[in-house]
Design a protein around this motif. Structure first.
Motif, PDB file in Angstrom:
ATOM      1  N   LEU A 149       6.506  39.716  23.806  1.00 53.01           N
ATOM      2  CA  LEU A 149       6.563  38.341  23.458  1.00 53.01           C
ATOM      3  C   LEU A 149       7.017  38.257  22.060  1.00 53.01           C
ATOM      4  O   LEU A 149       6.183  38.944  21.263  1.00 53.01           O
ATOM      5  CB  LEU A 149       5.252  37.715  23.759  1.00 53.01           C
ATOM      6  N   VAL A 150       7.696  37.543  21.737  1.00 55.04           N
ATOM      7  CA  VAL A 150       7.995  37.052  20.097  1.00 55.04           C
ATOM      8  C   VAL A 150       7.903  35.503  19.854  1.00 55.04           C
ATOM      9  O   VAL A 150       8.231  34.646  20.749  1.00 55.04           O
ATOM     10  CB  VAL A 150       9.574  37.275  20.115  1.00 55.04           C
ATOM     11  N   THR A 151       7.130  35.337  18.816  1.00 61.63           N
ATOM     12  CA  THR A 151       6.770  33.848  18.514  1.00 61.63           C
ATOM     13  C   THR A 151       7.870  33.396  17.417  1.00 61.63           C
ATOM     14  O   THR A 151       8.339  34.244  16.700  1.00 61.63           O
ATOM     15  CB  THR A 151       5.406  33.465  17.966  1.00 61.63           C
ATOM     16  N   GLY A 152       8.231  32.321  17.174  1.00 59.43           N
ATOM     17  CA  GLY A 152       9.213  31.826  16.375  1.00 59.43           C
ATOM     18  C   GLY A 152      10.512  32.260  16.719  1.00 59.43           C
ATOM     19  O   GLY A 152      11.448  32.714  15.752  1.00 59.43           O
ATOM     20  N   ALA A 153      11.085  32.065  18.042  1.00 54.42           N
ATOM     21  CA  ALA A 153      12.245  32.996  18.512  1.00 54.42           C
ATOM     22  C   ALA A 153      13.237  32.232  18.209  1.00 54.42           C
ATOM     23  O   ALA A 153      14.406  32.884  18.945  1.00 54.42           O
ATOM     24  CB  ALA A 153      11.752  33.506  19.840  1.00 54.42           C
ATOM     25  N   ASN A 154      13.495  31.102  17.883  1.00 56.74           N
ATOM     26  CA  ASN A 154      14.681  30.336  17.950  1.00 56.74           C
ATOM     27  C   ASN A 154      15.665  30.277  16.718  1.00 56.74           C
ATOM     28  O   ASN A 154      16.907  29.709  16.874  1.00 56.74           O
ATOM     29  CB  ASN A 154      14.362  28.882  18.419  1.00 56.74           C
ATOM     30  N   ARG A 155      15.316  31.064  15.786  1.00 61.71           N
ATOM     31  CA  ARG A 155      15.806  30.951  14.519  1.00 61.71           C
ATOM     32  C   ARG A 155      15.702  32.387  13.575  1.00 61.71           C
ATOM     33  O   ARG A 155      14.554  32.821  13.845  1.00 61.71           O
ATOM     34  CB  ARG A 155      16.012  30.032  13.809  1.00 61.71           C
ATOM     35  N   TYR A 197       9.618  37.463  26.294  1.00 62.07           N
ATOM     36  CA  TYR A 197       8.925  36.007  26.213  1.00 62.07           C
ATOM     37  C   TYR A 197       9.339  35.457  25.091  1.00 62.07           C
ATOM     38  O   TYR A 197       8.403  35.890  23.928  1.00 62.07           O
ATOM     39  CB  TYR A 197       7.599  36.119  26.878  1.00 62.07           C
ATOM     40  N   ALA A 198      10.160  34.814  24.624  1.00 62.85           N
ATOM     41  CA  ALA A 198      10.601  34.213  23.503  1.00 62.85           C
ATOM     42  C   ALA A 198      10.236  32.673  23.460  1.00 62.85           C
ATOM     43  O   ALA A 198      10.532  31.811  24.201  1.00 62.85           O
ATOM     44  CB  ALA A 198      12.248  34.088  23.500  1.00 62.85           C
ATOM     45  N   CYS A 199       9.120  32.460  22.557  1.00 66.48           N
ATOM     46  CA  CYS A 199       8.379  31.418  22.303  1.00 66.48           C
ATOM     47  C   CYS A 199       8.993  30.635  21.030  1.00 66.48           C
ATOM     48  O   CYS A 199       9.396  31.297  19.943  1.00 66.48           O
ATOM     49  CB  CYS A 199       6.912  31.793  21.906  1.00 66.48           C
ATOM     50  N   CYS A 200       8.980  29.210  21.212  1.00 66.70           N
ATOM     51  CA  CYS A 200       9.447  28.401  20.112  1.00 66.70           C
ATOM     52  C   CYS A 200       8.711  27.026  20.303  1.00 66.70           C
ATOM     53  O   CYS A 200       8.323  26.760  21.781  1.00 66.70           O
ATOM     54  CB  CYS A 200      10.834  28.348  19.878  1.00 66.70           C
ATOM     55  N   ILE A 234      12.084  31.922  28.281  1.00 68.69           N
ATOM     56  CA  ILE A 234      11.734  30.983  26.946  1.00 68.69           C
ATOM     57  C   ILE A 234      10.622  30.154  27.161  1.00 68.69           C
ATOM     58  O   ILE A 234      10.270  29.538  28.276  1.00 68.69           O
ATOM     59  CB  ILE A 234      12.943  29.803  26.709  1.00 68.69           C
ATOM     60  N   ILE A 235       9.602  30.379  26.339  1.00 65.10           N
ATOM     61  CA  ILE A 235       8.310  29.652  26.487  1.00 65.10           C
ATOM     62  C   ILE A 235       7.932  28.856  25.425  1.00 65.10           C
ATOM     63  O   ILE A 235       8.160  29.085  24.319  1.00 65.10           O
ATOM     64  CB  ILE A 235       7.106  30.747  26.570  1.00 65.10           C
ATOM     65  N   GLN A 236       7.654  27.526  25.852  1.00 63.28           N
ATOM     66  CA  GLN A 236       7.168  26.626  24.779  1.00 63.28           C
ATOM     67  C   GLN A 236       5.715  26.818  24.017  1.00 63.28           C
ATOM     68  O   GLN A 236       4.688  27.294  24.731  1.00 63.28           O
ATOM     69  CB  GLN A 236       6.806  25.182  25.451  1.00 63.28           C
ATOM     70  N   LEU A 237       5.929  27.045  22.700  1.00 65.19           N
ATOM     71  CA  LEU A 237       4.664  27.446  22.133  1.00 65.19           C
ATOM     72  C   LEU A 237       4.869  26.783  20.771  1.00 65.19           C
ATOM     73  O   LEU A 237       5.718  27.111  19.869  1.00 65.19           O
ATOM     74  CB  LEU A 237       4.811  28.920  21.793  1.00 65.19           C
ATOM     75  N   VAL A 280       0.174  31.044  27.089  1.00 67.53           N
ATOM     76  CA  VAL A 280      -0.426  32.352  27.404  1.00 67.53           C
ATOM     77  C   VAL A 280      -0.716  32.183  29.017  1.00 67.53           C
ATOM     78  O   VAL A 280      -0.280  33.067  29.452  1.00 67.53           O
ATOM     79  CB  VAL A 280      -2.122  32.682  26.808  1.00 67.53           C
ATOM     80  N   GLN A 281      -1.088  30.936  29.538  1.00 68.49           N
ATOM     81  CA  GLN A 281      -1.196  30.783  31.036  1.00 68.49           C
ATOM     82  C   GLN A 281       0.269  31.039  31.624  1.00 68.49           C
ATOM     83  O   GLN A 281       0.143  31.618  32.744  1.00 68.49           O
ATOM     84  CB  GLN A 281      -1.783  29.501  31.376  1.00 68.49           C
ATOM     85  N   ALA A 282       1.354  30.334  31.105  1.00 76.86           N
ATOM     86  CA  ALA A 282       2.658  30.506  31.547  1.00 76.86           C
ATOM     87  C   ALA A 282       3.098  32.172  31.859  1.00 76.86           C
ATOM     88  O   ALA A 282       3.698  32.445  32.509  1.00 76.86           O
ATOM     89  CB  ALA A 282       3.491  29.769  30.774  1.00 76.86           C
ATOM     90  N   VAL A 283       3.051  32.679  30.534  1.00 80.54           N
ATOM     91  CA  VAL A 283       3.510  34.137  30.538  1.00 80.54           C
ATOM     92  C   VAL A 283       2.492  35.005  31.314  1.00 80.54           C
ATOM     93  O   VAL A 283       2.975  35.776  32.288  1.00 80.54           O
ATOM     94  CB  VAL A 283       2.886  34.906  28.985  1.00 80.54           C
ATOM     95  N   ASN A 284       1.080  34.597  31.447  1.00 83.78           N
ATOM     96  CA  ASN A 284       0.257  35.640  32.463  1.00 83.78           C
ATOM     97  C   ASN A 284       0.839  35.251  33.957  1.00 83.78           C
ATOM     98  O   ASN A 284       0.809  36.313  34.796  1.00 83.78           O
ATOM     99  CB  ASN A 284      -1.227  34.882  32.494  1.00 83.78           C
ATOM    100  N   LYS A 285       1.350  33.758  34.188  1.00 83.36           N
ATOM    101  CA  LYS A 285       1.733  33.865  35.651  1.00 83.36           C
ATOM    102  C   LYS A 285       3.075  34.518  35.889  1.00 83.36           C
ATOM    103  O   LYS A 285       3.150  35.089  36.982  1.00 83.36           O
ATOM    104  CB  LYS A 285       1.906  32.115  35.905  1.00 83.36           C
ATOM    105  N   GLN A 286       3.796  34.666  34.826  1.00 80.76           N
ATOM    106  CA  GLN A 286       5.181  35.317  35.048  1.00 80.76           C
ATOM    107  C   GLN A 286       5.001  36.850  35.130  1.00 80.76           C
ATOM    108  O   GLN A 286       5.708  37.705  35.848  1.00 80.76           O
ATOM    109  CB  GLN A 286       6.028  34.971  33.919  1.00 80.76           C
ATOM    110  N   ILE A 287       4.062  37.335  34.276  1.00 85.72           N
ATOM    111  CA  ILE A 287       4.034  38.660  34.071  1.00 85.72           C
ATOM    112  C   ILE A 287       3.059  39.185  35.697  1.00 85.72           C
ATOM    113  O   ILE A 287       3.590  40.318  36.207  1.00 85.72           O
ATOM    114  CB  ILE A 287       2.957  39.164  32.899  1.00 85.72           C
ATOM    115  N   GLY A 288       2.286  38.493  35.965  1.00 84.36           N
ATOM    116  CA  GLY A 288       1.654  38.876  37.210  1.00 84.36           C
ATOM    117  C   GLY A 288       0.764  40.022  37.110  1.00 84.36           C
ATOM    118  O   GLY A 288      -0.184  40.207  36.137  1.00 84.36           O
TER     119      GLY A 288
END
Length: 263
Positions: A10-16, A34-37, A61-64, A76-84
């Motif tokens: 997971l990487v935060t600030g991933a859009n630039r 999991y690219a978060c922006c 891409i995850i909204q964060l 975190v919930q969205a990532v948890n759901k995808q990772i399973g």
């Protein structure tokens, strides 16, 4: 020779800037990113959306919004759901701001600047690591192949990398303060270094590596065009360092070439 990073990252600030380049270079490895922006559908994330087409199935891409606790919780919930059943192998806390603009002398810096920078650069990474801890623990527990070896920690197993700065070093401050005062930014990175140190002590019982890395002075919107280092070279160096980190590096502040920076 360092090994490629892999697993769920997971990487935060991933859009630039550095974050976008991290996603680009990691997508070529055996990893799911999991690219978060803050605004995935906005114009500022167009380059990130293009990467999902270039690397199909490898980037989510995850909204964060790292300044919003509810947004962090939803991400975190969205990532948890995808990772399973899988875990999170690597969290890279990259999102950060610098206000007011450099050189940010005392006369130009106010309470609003200090609080906003602290919230995004320190509180955000703190909360993200705290909320993602169960997923990081899951990854650490799943890798039984190294459970009985002496060197248990690595970024391929379970780790947190906080993108910090030389500007956060209290010892080195007299050497570079005149060039860029940056009161809010310097204070926030010094605080992030302490969060790194504290979490490294706290999470070592789970065999989760926590380390801070200074990316160098990089040509980005924040670093400016005078910076000597490209995002490509900075990220290439940081990923090489990340892939070689082990127990001895937990709780340290290193630069993009692997040199230790004093607190």
């Amino acid at each position: 020779m360092s090994e490629k990073l892999k697993g769920n990252i997971l990487v935060t600030g991933a859009n630039r800037g550095i974050g976008l380049e991290l996603v680009k270079q990691l997508a070529g490895d055996e990893a799911h990113i999991y690219a978060c922006c803050r605004a995935p559908e906005g114009s500022g994330a167009e380059a990130l959306r293009d990467l999902t087409t270039q690397y199909p199935g490898k980037i989510s891409i995850i909204q964060l919004d790292t300044s919003d606790e509810d947004s962090i919780s939803a991400a975190v919930q969205a990532v948890n759901k995808q990772i399973g059943a899988g875990g999170l192998n690597l969290l890279i806390n990259n999102a950060a701001i610098n206000k007011p603009g450099t050189p940010a002398p005392l006369s130009a810096s106010g309470k609003k600047d200090m609080m906003e920078v602290y919230e995004i650069n320190v509180v955000g990474p703190f909360l993200i690591a705290k909320m993602l801890l169960p997923l990081l623990q899951r990854a650490a527990e799943m890798d039984s192949t190294v459970k009985d070896e002496g060197d248990k920690m690595s970024c391929r197993r379970s780790a947190i990398i906080n993108i910090s700065s030389l500007a956060g070093s209290i010892k080195i401050c007299p050497e570079n303060f005149a060039r860029a005062q940056m009161y809010p930014y310097r204070a926030s990175k010094a605080a992030l270094n302490m969060v790194t140190r504290c979490q490294s002590e706290d999470f070592k019982r789970h065999n989760i590596l926590v380390t801070a890395i200074h990316p160098g002075w990089v040509r980005t919107d924040m670093g400016g065009q005078e910076a000597p280092l490209s995002t490509q070279d900075s990220v290439h160096g940081m990923l090489a360092i990340m892939s070689s980190l082990s127990n001895k590096d937990c709780g340290m502040l290193l630069d993009w070439e692997g040199n230790m920076i004093p607190w």
